[in-house]
Design a protein around this motif. Structure first.
Motif, PDB file in Angstrom:
ATOM      1  N   HIS A 135      44.049 -26.023 -28.817  1.00 32.91           N
ATOM      2  CA  HIS A 135      43.656 -26.383 -30.183  1.00 32.91           C
ATOM      3  C   HIS A 135      44.306 -25.459 -31.205  1.00 32.91           C
ATOM      4  CE1 HIS A 135      40.563 -29.569 -29.900  1.00 32.91           C
ATOM      5  NE2 HIS A 135      40.593 -29.196 -28.623  1.00 32.91           N
ATOM      6  N   LYS A 136      44.497 -25.988 -32.414  1.00 34.07           N
ATOM      7  CA  LYS A 136      44.958 -25.136 -33.504  1.00 34.07           C
ATOM      8  C   LYS A 136      43.929 -24.018 -33.684  1.00 34.07           C
ATOM      9  CE  LYS A 136      47.530 -28.794 -35.645  1.00 34.07           C
ATOM     10  NZ  LYS A 136      47.640 -29.896 -36.572  1.00 34.07           N
ATOM     11  N   PHE A 142      39.788 -19.580 -28.592  1.00 34.30           N
ATOM     12  CA  PHE A 142      40.037 -19.698 -27.152  1.00 34.30           C
ATOM     13  C   PHE A 142      39.868 -21.138 -26.665  1.00 34.30           C
ATOM     14  CE2 PHE A 142      40.030 -15.387 -24.900  1.00 34.30           C
ATOM     15  CZ  PHE A 142      40.494 -14.729 -26.018  1.00 34.30           C
ATOM     16  N   ASP A 143      39.961 -22.130 -27.551  1.00 32.50           N
ATOM     17  CA  ASP A 143      39.736 -23.520 -27.150  1.00 32.50           C
ATOM     18  C   ASP A 143      41.007 -24.132 -26.562  1.00 32.50           C
ATOM     19  OD1 ASP A 143      38.909 -26.098 -26.764  1.00 32.50           O
ATOM     20  OD2 ASP A 143      38.142 -26.406 -28.794  1.00 32.50           O
ATOM     21  N   VAL A 144      41.063 -24.111 -25.247  1.00 35.11           N
ATOM     22  CA  VAL A 144      42.187 -24.690 -24.509  1.00 35.11           C
ATOM     23  C   VAL A 144      41.596 -25.682 -23.515  1.00 35.11           C
ATOM     24  CG1 VAL A 144      44.128 -24.228 -22.963  1.00 35.11           C
ATOM     25  CG2 VAL A 144      43.535 -22.563 -24.741  1.00 35.11           C
ATOM     26  N   SER A 145      42.064 -26.924 -23.560  1.00 33.98           N
ATOM     27  CA  SER A 145      41.478 -27.955 -22.708  1.00 33.98           C
ATOM     28  C   SER A 145      41.706 -27.688 -21.226  1.00 33.98           C
ATOM     29  CB  SER A 145      42.075 -29.313 -23.062  1.00 33.98           C
ATOM     30  OG  SER A 145      41.596 -30.300 -22.179  1.00 33.98           O
ATOM     31  N   ALA A 146      40.686 -28.013 -20.441  1.00 28.09           N
ATOM     32  CA  ALA A 146      40.805 -27.920 -18.980  1.00 28.09           C
ATOM     33  C   ALA A 146      41.826 -28.923 -18.435  1.00 28.09           C
ATOM     34  CB  ALA A 146      39.440 -28.164 -18.333  1.00 28.09           C
ATOM     35  N   VAL A 263      31.851 -27.000 -32.288  1.00 23.94           N
ATOM     36  CA  VAL A 263      32.531 -26.193 -31.263  1.00 23.94           C
ATOM     37  C   VAL A 263      32.495 -26.886 -29.903  1.00 23.94           C
ATOM     38  CG1 VAL A 263      32.130 -23.942 -32.355  1.00 23.94           C
ATOM     39  CG2 VAL A 263      30.403 -24.883 -30.803  1.00 23.94           C
ATOM     40  N   GLY A 264      33.308 -26.341 -28.971  1.00 23.20           N
ATOM     41  CA  GLY A 264      33.268 -26.755 -27.564  1.00 23.20           C
ATOM     42  C   GLY A 264      33.662 -28.205 -27.373  1.00 23.20           C
TER      43      GLY A 264
END
Ligand code: PSU
Ligand code: MN
Length: 305
Positions: A135-136, A142-146, A263-264
């Motif tokens: 994510h931007k 720390f939002d990075v997709s699984a 979030v999340g």
């Protein structure tokens, strides 16, 4: 193929079971796009239409979801329609797939969870809209997709229109490279950006036919290289919304998400629905067109395999 221990949890839809047994082409489809990616009734109509496109191309569609704790590989028309209507479905990725099974819940499977389920039954090709990614602002959130880790470990070809343009495409490409995931532009020199045909970033590799994509997959298998592949397939020109136009909507959606402290797992569905609102429904039409386009290519790759 399917580990003995997993079998009690899986319901293989009869046409899918027959096709797999006869080694005929099968294409997996995800269901988060149904439960969280689009509003009703367009979600159900889209899900039915992509299955039809795959069948018309000579492959068997397998929409994957968890319904009352059962891993469904392929849905009946009725099951698919009732999933489209389900209001409180979970969004299931690697972290929560087993939770939904153990607790008897219902949920849409993301790209990551759909890859896991597809691989469990030996399906090698999967069509979606856009994968999750970095994510931007990930340097603080720390939002990075699984989805990215799954592409690195699970041997499924994922056909997408690239990473959703709400993401940082450049960082997403960096992570994919680090994790050893081949990213293939389908006849395009630059990475598509979901609603738009072009991003500013070159496609790491370019191939121009389903046969060549299938041959690359087979070569990776023969060399013992584990993990999947990402195919980036640009939305047809008539359906695209140019990147310059999307940029404003994406920024406004991002601001709204921050202001509302989203979030999340909620981030991606929130941004998609906000952008739908900001574009007056145009983004949804494009989203449907690109999924259909990906389903067609995925079926052709499955046939070539
Ligand atoms: N593609 C779409 N719409 C969607 C998604 C993909 O056109 O809703 C879903 C996919 O299931 C993908 C998920 O795996 O969004 C990514 O969510 P996250 O960023 O939370 O990992
Ligand atoms: Mn996320």
């Amino acid at each position: 193929m399917t580990p003995e221990s997993a079998r009690p949890f899986i319901d293989l839809h009869a046409p899918v079971a027959e096709a797999l047994a006869a080694r005929r082409p099968v294409v997996a489809l995800e269901s988060t796009i149904i439960t969280h990616g689009m509003p009703y009734p367009q979600n159900g109509a889209m899900a039915a239409q992509v299955e039809k496109i795959i069948a018309d191309e000579g492959a068997v569609p397998a929409t994957i979801a968890v319904v009352d704790g059962r891993i469904k590989i392929g849905l009946s028309d009725g099951e698919r329609e009732s999933l489209a209507l389900t209001e409180h479905a979970m969004k299931l990725s690697r972290a929560d797939l087993a939770f939904a099974v153990a607790e008897g819940r219902t949920g849409g499977t993301t790209v990551a969870a759909t890859m896991i389920c597809a691989a469990l039954v030996g399906i090698r090709v999967f069509a979606t809209g856009g994968i999750g990614g970095v994510h931007k602002g990930a340097e603080t959130s720390f939002d990075v997709s699984a989805d990215l880790d799954e592409l690195a470990r699970t041997p499924v070809i994922v056909v997408s229109a690239g990473a959703k343009a709400i993401l940082d495409i450049e960082k997403t490409l960096e992570v994919l490279e680090t994790r050893g995931v081949p990213v293939i532009g389908n006849g395009c020199e630059v990475m598509p950006a979901f609603w738009s045909r072009r991003s500013p970033f070159p496609a790491p590799m370019v191939l121009d036919s389903p046969e060549k994509i299938a041959r690359l997959y087979a070569t990776r298998q023969a060399l013992g290289l584990s993990g999947g592949m990402l195919v980036a397939n640009p939305v047809p020109e008539v359906d695209e919304i140019p990147a310059e136009e999307m940029a404003g909507y994406i920024e406004a959606a991002q601001k709204a998400a921050e202001a509302q402290r989203i979030v999340g797992k909620a981030v991606t569905p929130f941004l998609l629905s906000k952008i739908l609102e900001l574009t007056g429904g145009r983004s949804l039409k494009t989203n449907i067109a690109l999924v259909e386009n990906n389903a067609r290519l995925a079926a052709q790759i499955a046939r070539a395999l």
